[in-house]
Design a protein around this motif. Structure first.
Motif, PDB file in Angstrom:
ATOM      1  N   GLY A  89       0.803  -1.216   0.000  1.00 57.90           N
ATOM      2  CA  GLY A  89       0.000   0.000   0.000  1.00 57.90           C
ATOM      3  C   GLY A  89       0.832   1.260   0.000  1.00 57.90           C
ATOM      4  O   GLY A  89       0.278   2.371   0.005  1.00 57.90           O
ATOM      5  N   GLN A  90       2.157   1.137  -0.013  1.00 59.59           N
ATOM      6  CA  GLN A  90       3.050   2.303  -0.032  1.00 59.59           C
ATOM      7  C   GLN A  90       3.731   2.473  -1.388  1.00 59.59           C
ATOM      8  O   GLN A  90       4.682   3.242  -1.501  1.00 59.59           O
ATOM      9  CB  GLN A  90       4.117   2.159   1.061  1.00 59.59           C
ATOM     10  N   ASN A  91       3.262   1.760  -2.399  1.00 61.27           N
ATOM     11  CA  ASN A  91       3.829   1.844  -3.761  1.00 61.27           C
ATOM     12  C   ASN A  91       5.320   1.511  -3.779  1.00 61.27           C
ATOM     13  O   ASN A  91       6.081   2.061  -4.579  1.00 61.27           O
ATOM     14  CB  ASN A  91       3.599   3.237  -4.366  1.00 61.27           C
ATOM     15  N   ILE A  92       5.734   0.589  -2.927  1.00 66.07           N
ATOM     16  CA  ILE A  92       7.153   0.259  -2.823  1.00 66.07           C
ATOM     17  C   ILE A  92       7.663  -0.353  -4.122  1.00 66.07           C
ATOM     18  O   ILE A  92       8.727   0.021  -4.630  1.00 66.07           O
ATOM     19  CB  ILE A  92       7.402  -0.682  -1.633  1.00 66.07           C
ATOM     20  N   ALA A  93       6.922  -1.297  -4.698  1.00 65.84           N
ATOM     21  CA  ALA A  93       7.370  -1.933  -5.938  1.00 65.84           C
ATOM     22  C   ALA A  93       7.500  -0.918  -7.068  1.00 65.84           C
ATOM     23  O   ALA A  93       8.461  -0.956  -7.854  1.00 65.84           O
ATOM     24  CB  ALA A  93       6.408  -3.049  -6.336  1.00 65.84           C
ATOM     25  N   THR A  94       6.563   0.009  -7.145  1.00 70.62           N
ATOM     26  CA  THR A  94       6.617   1.046  -8.181  1.00 70.62           C
ATOM     27  C   THR A  94       7.816   1.955  -7.969  1.00 70.62           C
ATOM     28  O   THR A  94       8.535   2.299  -8.925  1.00 70.62           O
ATOM     29  CB  THR A  94       5.318   1.858  -8.181  1.00 70.62           C
ATOM     30  N   ARG A  95       8.074   2.353  -6.730  1.00 70.25           N
ATOM     31  CA  ARG A  95       9.210   3.232  -6.429  1.00 70.25           C
ATOM     32  C   ARG A  95      10.539   2.544  -6.738  1.00 70.25           C
ATOM     33  O   ARG A  95      11.456   3.151  -7.287  1.00 70.25           O
ATOM     34  CB  ARG A  95       9.138   3.666  -4.971  1.00 70.25           C
ATOM     35  N   LEU A  96      10.633   1.263  -6.388  1.00 71.00           N
ATOM     36  CA  LEU A  96      11.837   0.521  -6.733  1.00 71.00           C
ATOM     37  C   LEU A  96      12.007   0.451  -8.249  1.00 71.00           C
ATOM     38  O   LEU A  96      13.114   0.630  -8.773  1.00 71.00           O
ATOM     39  CB  LEU A  96      11.763  -0.894  -6.147  1.00 71.00           C
ATOM     40  N   GLY A  97      10.907   0.195  -8.969  1.00 66.22           N
ATOM     41  CA  GLY A  97      10.964   0.120 -10.424  1.00 66.22           C
ATOM     42  C   GLY A  97      11.399   1.423 -11.059  1.00 66.22           C
ATOM     43  O   GLY A  97      12.207   1.431 -12.000  1.00 66.22           O
ATOM     44  N   GLU A  98      10.891   2.539 -10.567  1.00 67.01           N
ATOM     45  CA  GLU A  98      11.259   3.854 -11.113  1.00 67.01           C
ATOM     46  C   GLU A  98      12.760   4.087 -10.995  1.00 67.01           C
ATOM     47  O   GLU A  98      13.408   4.550 -11.947  1.00 67.01           O
ATOM     48  CB  GLU A  98      10.490   4.956 -10.384  1.00 67.01           C
ATOM     49  N   GLN A  99      13.316   3.794  -9.822  1.00 67.85           N
ATOM     50  CA  GLN A  99      14.745   4.025  -9.633  1.00 67.85           C
ATOM     51  C   GLN A  99      15.588   3.066 -10.471  1.00 67.85           C
ATOM     52  O   GLN A  99      16.644   3.437 -10.988  1.00 67.85           O
ATOM     53  CB  GLN A  99      15.102   3.908  -8.156  1.00 67.85           C
ATOM     54  N   LEU A 100      15.128   1.830 -10.610  1.00 69.95           N
ATOM     55  CA  LEU A 100      15.890   0.874 -11.419  1.00 69.95           C
ATOM     56  C   LEU A 100      15.858   1.232 -12.900  1.00 69.95           C
ATOM     57  O   LEU A 100      16.826   0.994 -13.623  1.00 69.95           O
ATOM     58  CB  LEU A 100      15.352  -0.540 -11.194  1.00 69.95           C
ATOM     59  N   HIS A 119      -2.221 -13.750 -12.227  1.00 69.18           N
ATOM     60  CA  HIS A 119      -3.011 -14.173 -11.066  1.00 69.18           C
ATOM     61  C   HIS A 119      -3.797 -13.003 -10.492  1.00 69.18           C
ATOM     62  O   HIS A 119      -4.880 -13.162  -9.953  1.00 69.18           O
ATOM     63  CB  HIS A 119      -2.071 -14.767 -10.014  1.00 69.18           C
ATOM     64  N   HIS A 120      -3.215 -11.803 -10.605  1.00 75.03           N
ATOM     65  CA  HIS A 120      -3.872 -10.563 -10.184  1.00 75.03           C
ATOM     66  C   HIS A 120      -3.430  -9.467 -11.154  1.00 75.03           C
ATOM     67  O   HIS A 120      -2.556  -9.699 -12.006  1.00 75.03           O
ATOM     68  CB  HIS A 120      -3.504 -10.193  -8.735  1.00 75.03           C
ATOM     69  N   THR A 121      -4.018  -8.292 -11.043  1.00 76.72           N
ATOM     70  CA  THR A 121      -3.707  -7.221 -12.006  1.00 76.72           C
ATOM     71  C   THR A 121      -2.722  -6.187 -11.456  1.00 76.72           C
ATOM     72  O   THR A 121      -2.373  -5.250 -12.168  1.00 76.72           O
ATOM     73  CB  THR A 121      -4.992  -6.483 -12.440  1.00 76.72           C
ATOM     74  N   TYR A 122      -2.257  -6.353 -10.203  1.00 79.61           N
ATOM     75  CA  TYR A 122      -1.404  -5.307  -9.630  1.00 79.61           C
ATOM     76  C   TYR A 122      -0.140  -5.108 -10.462  1.00 79.61           C
ATOM     77  O   TYR A 122       0.221  -3.971 -10.809  1.00 79.61           O
ATOM     78  CB  TYR A 122      -1.030  -5.633  -8.172  1.00 79.61           C
ATOM     79  N   THR A 123       0.584  -6.201 -10.754  1.00 79.71           N
ATOM     80  CA  THR A 123       1.817  -6.072 -11.516  1.00 79.71           C
ATOM     81  C   THR A 123       1.551  -5.469 -12.889  1.00 79.71           C
ATOM     82  O   THR A 123       2.355  -4.673 -13.399  1.00 79.71           O
ATOM     83  CB  THR A 123       2.497  -7.441 -11.676  1.00 79.71           C
ATOM     84  N   GLN A 124       0.430  -5.837 -13.505  1.00 79.84           N
ATOM     85  CA  GLN A 124       0.093  -5.294 -14.820  1.00 79.84           C
ATOM     86  C   GLN A 124      -0.159  -3.790 -14.745  1.00 79.84           C
ATOM     87  O   GLN A 124       0.286  -3.027 -15.606  1.00 79.84           O
ATOM     88  CB  GLN A 124      -1.137  -6.017 -15.370  1.00 79.84           C
ATOM     89  N   ARG A 125      -0.872  -3.358 -13.718  1.00 81.54           N
ATOM     90  CA  ARG A 125      -1.138  -1.921 -13.569  1.00 81.54           C
ATOM     91  C   ARG A 125       0.148  -1.155 -13.258  1.00 81.54           C
ATOM     92  O   ARG A 125       0.367  -0.042 -13.747  1.00 81.54           O
ATOM     93  CB  ARG A 125      -2.182  -1.698 -12.470  1.00 81.54           C
ATOM     94  N   MET A 126       1.018  -1.748 -12.448  1.00 85.40           N
ATOM     95  CA  MET A 126       2.290  -1.108 -12.127  1.00 85.40           C
ATOM     96  C   MET A 126       3.143  -0.943 -13.379  1.00 85.40           C
ATOM     97  O   MET A 126       3.758   0.118 -13.594  1.00 85.40           O
ATOM     98  CB  MET A 126       3.043  -1.941 -11.089  1.00 85.40           C
TER      99      MET A 126
END
Length: 311
Positions: A89-100, A119-126
């Motif tokens: 819920g803190q957008n950690i995966a998105t923030r890590l992706g932006e920096q990478l 399995h879910h849409t979170y990764t797709q939306r990110m």
């Protein structure tokens, strides 16, 4: 509550990163390297992995990696994403992706790909929020990292790094895939030639029940050999995308293969690989991308594994 910071991976993080994957995925993660801290360290030492971690106090709560096949590769994959359930819920995966993605540019990468679970849409939306464009679908690609009995289908996304293009060959696309291919040419451009081919013209590997084939081109002899393979085999073909695509599509459709989009060629080849599959389980998927949903619908209409019942 201690603040959460993002920082570069350190050699001393290996055991904590491995434990994070166990906490998030249990024993089901598809990349076995994460269960051995010595391999995590080895991959970083050889510069195949470039990782960031999210740290809360002394605890690692998130992880993501840029994976490259070699230090000299121009292509990378944004992969190995894990976020502890307590910090979602803190957008950690998105923030890590932006920096990478910024780091990918500094490494001299020309494109970055991502494999998105269905399995879910979170990764797709990110992936969409990070600027990736969906190019292909890999049906029943890996065992589920979520402990499900059905294998996980994957959506392939690609993002060109600023200043570089990965053009598609100039041609009139067949009507059955024209909306997707015209969309991809609008995003990645049009070029005259396919990328450079490296290695043998026919390469085959087996992953579980699935046979993966990497092909430079089709000819009548090879097509006859593909036709004669055992009918119960699950086969995935990655064929160099060329101006012969319309002929290749017709030929492979005629022997039971369905087209599921494109994936970028790796190892500094440039260009694209056309994805074809034969044999997969019937299933319903709700995908975030309309183009990928259409590809999935085509696979379900045309072909299925005849001797496998849904599990």
């Amino acid at each position: 509550m201690e603040s959460l910071i993002l920082r570069n991976y350190r050699e001393s993080d290996a055991a904590a990163v491995s434990e994070l994957f166990r906490q998030v995925y249990g024993d089901h993660y598809v990349q076995s390297d994460v269960y051995l801290p010595c391999l995590i360290s080895q991959n970083h030492a050889k510069k195949r992995w470039h990782s960031l971690v999210a740290v809360e106090g002394e605890r690692i709560r998130g992880h993501a990696t840029l994976y490259r096949q070699s230090e000299a590769s121009y292509d990378a994959e944004l992969a190995l994403s894990a976020v502890h359930p307590d910090t979602r819920g803190q957008n950690i995966a998105t923030r890590l992706g932006e920096q990478l993605l910024t780091h990918a540019q500094a490494l001299g990468c020309r494109s970055v790909s991502i494999k998105q679970v269905t399995h879910h849409t979170y990764t797709q939306r990110m992936a969409i929020s990070l600027g990736f464009h969906n190019t292909g679908l890999l049906p029943d690609y890996v065992r589920s990292p979520f402990g499900c009995k059905k294998p996980e289908s994957i959506v392939v996304g690609v993002r060109a790094i600023d200043g570089y293009q990965r053009p598609l060959p100039d041609q009139v696309w067949p009507a059955s895939c024209r909306p997707l291919m015209e969309r991809l040419t609008a995003v990645f451009g049009i070029g005259a030639n396919a990328g450079r081919w490296r290695g043998a013209s026919v390469q085959v590997e087996q992953h579980g029940d699935r046979h993966e084939m990497l092909l430079e081109k089709l000819d009548p002899e090879l097509l006859n050999q593909l036709r004669s393979l055992p009918g119960h085999w699950l086969i995935s073909i990655r064929l160099q995308l060329s101006r012969q695509f319309a002929v290749d599509l017709h030929s492979l459709n005629a022997i039971g293969f369905v087209f599921t989009g494109l994936a970028p060629a790796q190892d500094n080849q440039g260009g694209w690989l056309a994805l074809f599959h034969r044999g997969f389980r019937p299933r319903r998927l709700a995908l975030h991308c309309a183009y990928m949903q259409d590809l999935h619908a085509q696979t379900q209409r045309q072909f299925s594994v005849r001797d496998l019942s849904p599990v």
